[in-house]
Design an enzyme around this catalytic site. Structure first.
Site, PDB file in Angstrom:
ATOM      1  N   GLU A 143       9.554  53.612  26.158  1.00  0.00           N
ATOM      2  CA  GLU A 143       8.706  52.664  26.903  1.00  0.00           C
ATOM      3  C   GLU A 143       7.295  52.578  26.319  1.00  0.00           C
ATOM      4  OE1 GLU A 143      10.245  50.852  28.757  1.00  0.00           O
ATOM      5  OE2 GLU A 143      11.785  51.907  29.898  1.00  0.00           O
ATOM      6  N   HIS A 193       4.832  56.314  34.201  1.00  0.00           N
ATOM      7  CA  HIS A 193       6.030  55.613  34.676  1.00  0.00           C
ATOM      8  C   HIS A 193       6.974  56.646  35.268  1.00  0.00           C
ATOM      9  CE1 HIS A 193       9.664  53.313  34.893  1.00  0.00           C
ATOM     10  NE2 HIS A 193      10.249  54.042  33.961  1.00  0.00           N
ATOM     11  N   HIS A 227      10.383  57.207  38.586  1.00  0.00           N
ATOM     12  CA  HIS A 227      11.433  56.569  39.383  1.00  0.00           C
ATOM     13  C   HIS A 227      11.424  57.103  40.823  1.00  0.00           C
ATOM     14  CE1 HIS A 227      13.942  56.320  35.322  1.00  0.00           C
ATOM     15  NE2 HIS A 227      12.866  55.536  35.312  1.00  0.00           N
ATOM     16  N   GLU A 259      -3.677  54.813  55.307  1.00  0.00           N
ATOM     17  CA  GLU A 259      -4.392  55.100  54.054  1.00  0.00           C
ATOM     18  C   GLU A 259      -4.089  54.133  52.910  1.00  0.00           C
ATOM     19  OE1 GLU A 259      -6.641  57.843  52.865  1.00  0.00           O
ATOM     20  OE2 GLU A 259      -7.067  57.303  54.921  1.00  0.00           O
ATOM     21  N   HIS A 289      14.245  49.929  39.414  1.00  0.00           N
ATOM     22  CA  HIS A 289      14.048  50.874  38.303  1.00  0.00           C
ATOM     23  C   HIS A 289      12.982  51.922  38.633  1.00  0.00           C
ATOM     24  CE1 HIS A 289      13.572  51.555  33.701  1.00  0.00           C
ATOM     25  NE2 HIS A 289      13.034  52.550  34.357  1.00  0.00           N
TER      26      HIS A 289
HETATM   27  P1  13P Z   1      12.421  57.687  27.802  1.00  0.00           P
HETATM   28  O1  13P Z   1      13.321  58.904  27.853  1.00  0.00           O
HETATM   29  O2  13P Z   1      12.585  56.906  26.521  1.00  0.00           O
HETATM   30  O3  13P Z   1      10.989  58.037  28.090  1.00  0.00           O
HETATM   31  O4  13P Z   1      12.897  56.685  28.945  1.00  0.00           O
HETATM   32  C1  13P Z   1      12.940  57.084  30.285  1.00  0.00           C
HETATM   33  C2  13P Z   1      12.770  55.952  31.221  1.00  0.00           C
HETATM   34  O5  13P Z   1      12.361  56.146  32.342  1.00  0.00           O
HETATM   35  C3  13P Z   1      13.132  54.577  30.756  1.00  0.00           C
HETATM   36  O6  13P Z   1      12.575  53.617  31.593  1.00  0.00           O
HETATM   37 ZN    ZN Z   2      12.296  54.342  33.678  1.00  0.00          ZN
END
Ligand code: 13P
Ligand code: ZN
Length: 270
Positions: A116, A139, A141, A169, A210
């Protein structure tokens, strides 16, 4: 030269990735973090004239030429970062051509930065224009945030308004709101461009079904932004299917921002 294992930016990264894993946000290799470092910070620990190898980054990042980033490796598990930093992390410098990364340290097993990287570097470029002190793009999840994108409309205004309304908050922590992207193929320049466009207005961008991107001055600030969205999403997922008796109204939110003297996205309220 000081030992890189003692560098504050490495210690912070170890703690933060371990915490993200502990919260269940980063299953398997899920998630990636990039941390903008200064030349002075890096050269306390590493000889920056020694390039281990070069790796193409797949687009032109001219605004970032000469800049250093600590970046998590692709395919690496956050679960393992704390115990093995040299294989799971790397420090890169953007080469004078703007499209090559020079590896200064890390990715010891021959690995490379996150898939990413386009979304990370493009987001850094967008945020640095708005806030020259921005250093982090994160980033991850988070479970409830991703769950909520399955059952809620995906426009910035209504998604933000719902999260602001989950607990007091939220509007204080991210008064500019949240950007929301539809489901897209990840790991390419296209999603990077779309993310960076939203990053001009927001420090938080959701990738539907995602995960989420956050940006901030420090790992703590960025983690805190995402943690607060996830708290709101968790509350929403707990109460959304019940009859709602009490709400935080638009007037309540206006009163709150007035009391805290906060500028917010007024057009996100009716
Ligand atoms: P990477 O292992 O390449 O960092 O990817 C993980 C991910 O969250 C893809 O969106
Ligand atoms: Zn991801």
């Amino acid at each position: 030269m000081k030992n890189i294992f003692d560098a504050p930016f490495i210690c912070e990264m170890r703690k933060t990735t371990a915490n993200m894993y502990r919260l269940g946000w980063d299953e398997r290799n899920g998630g990636n973090v990039s941390y903008l470092l200064t030349e002075e910070e890096v050269s306390e620990y590493l000889d920056t004239s020694k390039v281990i190898r070069t790796i193409p980054i797949g687009f032109k990042a001219d605004d970032l030429i000469g800049k250093y980033f600590l970046v998590t490796g692709t395919g690496k598990y956050f679960k393992n970062v704390d115990g093995d930093i040299e294989n799971n992390l790397g420090i890169i410098r953007i080469a004078p051509d703007g499209e090559t990364a020079e590896l200064i340290w890390g990715y010891k097993d021959g690995g490379r930065f996150t898939s990413e990287l386009p979304a990370h570097l493009m987001s850094h470029m967008a945020r640095l224009k708005v806030d020259p002190e921005n250093r982090i793009v994160m980033h991850t999840h988070p479970t409830n945030t991703v769950a909520m994108t399955h059952i809620h409309p995906l426009d910035d205004k209504s998604f933000t308004r719902t999260i602001w309304g989950t607990c007091t908050e939220c509007i204080v922590v991210f008064p500019e709101g949240i950007g929301v992207l539809p489901w897209m193929v990840c790991g390419n320049n296209e999603i990077g461009i779309a993310t960076a466009e939203k990053m001009s207005d927001y420090r938080l961008v959701i990738w539907s079904q995602h995960g989420i991107y956050g940006a901030g001055k420090s790992l703590d600030e960025t983690f805190g932004l995402i943690e607060t969205v996830e708290k709101g999403a968790e509350l929403y997922m707990k109460y959304a299917s019940f009859p709602i008796l009490n709400r935080i109204t638009d007037d309540d939110l206006r009163a709150l921002t007035k009391a805290f003297n906060i500028k917010f996205r007024e057009d996100f309220l009716d």
